[in-house]
Scaffold this active site. Structure first.
Site, PDB file in Angstrom:
ATOM      1  N   GLY A  71      42.230 -17.315  20.575  1.00 11.10           N
ATOM      2  CA  GLY A  71      41.235 -18.359  20.324  1.00 11.10           C
ATOM      3  C   GLY A  71      41.411 -18.913  18.921  1.00 11.10           C
ATOM      4  N   SER A  72      40.336 -19.441  18.389  1.00  7.61           N
ATOM      5  CA  SER A  72      40.452 -20.133  17.104  1.00  7.61           C
ATOM      6  C   SER A  72      40.528 -19.150  15.932  1.00  7.61           C
ATOM      7  CB  SER A  72      39.247 -21.058  16.906  1.00  7.61           C
ATOM      8  OG  SER A  72      38.113 -20.278  16.601  1.00  7.61           O
ATOM      9  N   CYS A 107      47.797 -23.778  21.858  1.00  7.36           N
ATOM     10  CA  CYS A 107      47.890 -23.364  20.445  1.00  7.36           C
ATOM     11  C   CYS A 107      49.238 -23.745  19.858  1.00  7.36           C
ATOM     12  CB  CYS A 107      47.711 -21.861  20.324  1.00  7.36           C
ATOM     13  SG  CYS A 107      46.179 -21.302  21.018  1.00  7.36           S
ATOM     14  N   TRP A 123      39.979 -20.700  27.337  1.00 11.94           N
ATOM     15  CA  TRP A 123      39.905 -21.554  28.518  1.00 11.94           C
ATOM     16  C   TRP A 123      41.157 -22.375  28.753  1.00 11.94           C
ATOM     17  CZ3 TRP A 123      40.917 -26.204  26.550  1.00 11.94           C
ATOM     18  CH2 TRP A 123      40.529 -26.456  25.247  1.00 11.94           C
ATOM     19  N   ASN A 124      42.052 -22.455  27.754  1.00 11.62           N
ATOM     20  CA  ASN A 124      43.184 -23.389  27.930  1.00 11.62           C
ATOM     21  C   ASN A 124      44.252 -22.851  28.878  1.00 11.62           C
ATOM     22  OD1 ASN A 124      43.994 -21.520  26.010  1.00 11.62           O
ATOM     23  ND2 ASN A 124      45.097 -22.997  24.757  1.00 11.62           N
ATOM     24  N   GLU A 148      43.893 -28.673  13.586  1.00 17.87           N
ATOM     25  CA  GLU A 148      44.455 -28.602  14.927  1.00 17.87           C
ATOM     26  C   GLU A 148      43.783 -29.692  15.771  1.00 17.87           C
ATOM     27  OE1 GLU A 148      43.840 -24.696  16.592  1.00 17.87           O
ATOM     28  OE2 GLU A 148      45.693 -24.799  17.739  1.00 17.87           O
ATOM     29  N   LYS A 201      36.235 -10.326  28.589  1.00 17.19           N
ATOM     30  CA  LYS A 201      35.283 -11.442  28.610  1.00 17.19           C
ATOM     31  C   LYS A 201      36.096 -12.734  28.640  1.00 17.19           C
ATOM     32  CE  LYS A 201      31.970 -14.304  26.548  1.00 17.19           C
ATOM     33  NZ  LYS A 201      32.773 -15.447  27.035  1.00 17.19           N
ATOM     34  N   PRO A 202      36.147 -13.371  29.821  1.00 16.24           N
ATOM     35  CA  PRO A 202      36.866 -14.646  29.892  1.00 16.24           C
ATOM     36  C   PRO A 202      36.013 -15.763  29.300  1.00 16.24           C
ATOM     37  CG  PRO A 202      35.932 -14.119  32.042  1.00 16.24           C
ATOM     38  CD  PRO A 202      35.550 -12.986  31.114  1.00 16.24           C
ATOM     39  N   ALA A 203      36.633 -16.868  28.963  1.00 16.37           N
ATOM     40  CA  ALA A 203      35.889 -18.017  28.429  1.00 16.37           C
ATOM     41  C   ALA A 203      34.842 -18.465  29.438  1.00 16.37           C
ATOM     42  CB  ALA A 203      36.860 -19.157  28.153  1.00 16.37           C
ATOM     43  N   GLU A 214      45.741 -13.833  18.549  1.00 14.51           N
ATOM     44  CA  GLU A 214      46.603 -15.008  18.765  1.00 14.51           C
ATOM     45  C   GLU A 214      45.718 -16.206  18.467  1.00 14.51           C
ATOM     46  OE1 GLU A 214      47.980 -18.026  20.011  1.00 14.51           O
ATOM     47  OE2 GLU A 214      48.084 -17.332  22.101  1.00 14.51           O
ATOM     48  N   LEU A 215      45.899 -16.784  17.279  1.00 13.09           N
ATOM     49  CA  LEU A 215      44.908 -17.737  16.764  1.00 13.09           C
ATOM     50  C   LEU A 215      45.467 -19.155  16.697  1.00 13.09           C
ATOM     51  CD1 LEU A 215      43.462 -15.337  14.018  1.00 13.09           C
ATOM     52  CD2 LEU A 215      42.710 -15.629  16.375  1.00 13.09           C
TER      53      LEU A 215
HETATM   54  C1  SIN Z   1      48.441 -20.811  23.954  1.00  4.88           C
HETATM   55  O1  SIN Z   1      48.209 -21.972  23.801  1.00  4.88           O
HETATM   56  O2  SIN Z   1      47.800 -19.982  23.322  1.00  4.88           O
HETATM   57  C2  SIN Z   1      49.470 -20.283  24.895  1.00  4.88           C
HETATM   58  C3  SIN Z   1      50.605 -21.176  25.160  1.00  4.88           C
HETATM   59  C4  SIN Z   1      51.735 -20.498  25.882  1.00  4.88           C
HETATM   60  O3  SIN Z   1      51.696 -19.310  26.198  1.00  4.88           O
HETATM   61  O4  SIN Z   1      52.719 -21.191  26.113  1.00  4.88           O
END
Ligand code: SIN
Length: 491
Positions: A240-241, A296, A162-163, A393, A186-188, A262-263
């Site tokens: 995600g996490s 992230c 969602w971010n 985090e 599947k989106p958030a 991508e965690l």
């Molecule tokens: C992310 O927070 O996973 C992506 C951040 C970005 O692409 O700059």
């Protein structure tokens, strides 16, 4: 009176509440829906189809069928459609930004930036799809030739966060489609509207039915179980996490699916005594407070050398005092809310625990009263690496500032984590720039820079921050199989 989201758009057809499978807009089989809320107000802005396992399976089967034709098209044909999609995203960027801000909370300026970033992946991968080269391999036998070709891996399942409700989709769907795969996304559940608007534009760009399917659902367990176990899905890509990523990888093991992950991160930003504080301040503010700290690659640990520590704190405090947290509809907002009430509460709990462990609050540190899920810009000092906040985090606008004496101590502190996504440091010393870049156990390192993301560079982490790289020339690799062909007896 509140203006409905759909009434804020130039093109109301971009506001979709149904799932999208095989080129059809669909309700859930049982007509179930889930609510999407504006995090700045807590009000419901949409009710979206809540699909379950059976419709997820249907989407996977449709994708498998659609891909049979798509993979046979020339790379140029696929690229032309993606290029058209890219243009349509740019053309509708204001509407897409409004949709994103309404469901995610980030300011309009940030959403506009993300839409441009999101579109850039479609254009980039439209081009990269044309550069999927193979090799001719010299063999020991003179009547044989070895050839390596690359082929689309198969149906791709994508689970996105969602971010960044748009860019994390195009960073996965762009490479998948460009090399001939089909996608079930599947989106958030917090931010499905941006995904659905992208699908509407993909259809207008001429993307054939069944190649980009969107399963909207708040039942992540049921949908995730199908995406990770169905034999027709050949690859899972997830942002995600780390705990959820580990679970998905385990679920993918039984059918040996390719995964890219991508965690989570725990990014350090090291500020050496010799750094130029005029560069450092905007860099730290970007890395820490972009998206209200919900990225992230947010600076999670700000590690400042003793000689400039006090001056740094003073200047950071002055800068954050200027922030204005508010709704996207308020032109004066510099920063948005957190995504949910739970997210805001979690940040508050982390701050309270740090204080209980001995930290001092320089500013902020109190959960805002509603409406909306706001948390103020907070600076914490008197921290050390034994405290819980050093290892977790934060995912909020909380600057945790540590101090260090020597270069080696800074590098050791930075690497003292199971995560390894992004790290940053500021120095004017060339020797140190090289040495520290090489010593940091991270997939991405920013030297005197924190705005490091772009479609042309490899995004991804070391250690428990994931595997695989998104964006860049490497970003197609995860969507391809390598096939060796031996041509024998050729005389
Ligand atoms: C992310 O927070 O996973 C992506 C951040 C970005 O692409 O700059």
């Amino acid at each position: 009176m509140t203006v409905q989201l759909v009434d804020q758009l130039n093109d109301p057809k971009l506001f979709r509440q149904q799932a999208y499978i095989n080129g059809q807009w669909l309700d859930a089989d049982n007509n179930d829906t889930f609510a999407v809320t504006d995090p700045a107000t807590g009000k419901i802005i949409a009710n979206v189809a809540n699909l379950g396992a059976a419709q997820t399976v249907a989407a996977i089967e449709v994708a498998d069928q659609a891909m049979r034709q798509w993979r046979l098209q020339s790379a140029k044909t696929r690229a032309d459609i993606l290029e058209c999609w890219h243009q349509l995203i740019l053309h509708n960027s204001e509407d897409l930004a409004i949709i994103m801000s309404a469901e995610q909370g980030k300011t309009l300026a940030e959403s506009r930036g993300e839409i441009g970033y999101s579109a850039s992946f479609i254009k980039w991968f439209a081009e990269e799809g044309k550069r999927v080269y193979g090799d001719v391999i010299p063999l020991a036998q003179s009547d044989r030739r070895g050839i390596a070709i690359k082929q689309p891996i198969g149906v791709v399942a994508a689970i996105t966060p969602w971010n960044f409700p748009s860019a994390m989709i195009t960073r996965k769907v762009g490479p998948a489609l460009s090399v001939g795969c089909a996608v079930v996304l599947k989106p958030a559940a917090e931010t499905p509207l941006s995904a659905l608007a992208l699908a509407e534009l993909a259809e207008r760009a001429g993307l054939p039915a069944g190649l980009f399917n969107i399963v909207t659902s708040e039942d992540a367990v049921a949908v995730g179980a199908e995406l990770t176990s169905h034999p027709l899905v050949k690859k899972l890509t997830f942002t995600g996490s780390t705990p959820v990523g580990k679970l998905l990888m385990a679920q993918c093991a039984s059918t040996v699916k390719r995964t890219s992950m991508e965690l989570g991160g725990n990014a350090p930003i090291i500020v050496f005594d010799d750094a130029d504080l005029d560069l450092v301040l905007p860099g730290v503010i970007n890395a820490k407070f972009r998206n209200s700290g919900q990225t992230c690659i947010s600076a999670n640990r700000i590690i400042v050398q003793e000689g400039i520590y006090q001056e740094f704190i003073a200047r950071l405090s002055m800068a954050v005092a200027e922030f204005n947290f508010g709704a996207y509809t308020d032109k004066g907002s510099s920063h948005g809310p957190l995504i949910t009430a739970t997210a805001a509460k979690n940040v508050d709990e982390k701050v309270k625990r740090a204080v209980a462990e001995g930290a001092t609050v320089v500013c902020g540190g109190q959960l805002s009263e509603g409406p909306g899920y706001f948390y103020p810009a907070t600076i914490l000092v008197d921290l050390n690496s034994d405290m819980a906040i050093f290892q977790e985090e934060i995912f909020g606008p909380v600057a945790a500032v540590y101090s260090f004496k020597t270069e080696q101590q800074a590098v050791d502190m930075a690497n003292d984590t199971p995560f390894g996504l992004a790290a940053y440091f500021y120095t004017e010393n060339m020797r140190r720039s090289w040495k520290v870049s090489e010593a940091l156990e991270y997939g991405m390192v920013g030297v005197n820079e924190t705005a490091i993301s772009a479609e042309v560079v490899p995004f991804g982490g070391f250690k428990e921050s994931g595997q695989g790289r998104e964006g860049s020339k490497y970003g197609v690799d995860d969507y391809l199989e390598i096939k060796y062909i031996c041509m024998g007896n050729i005389g």
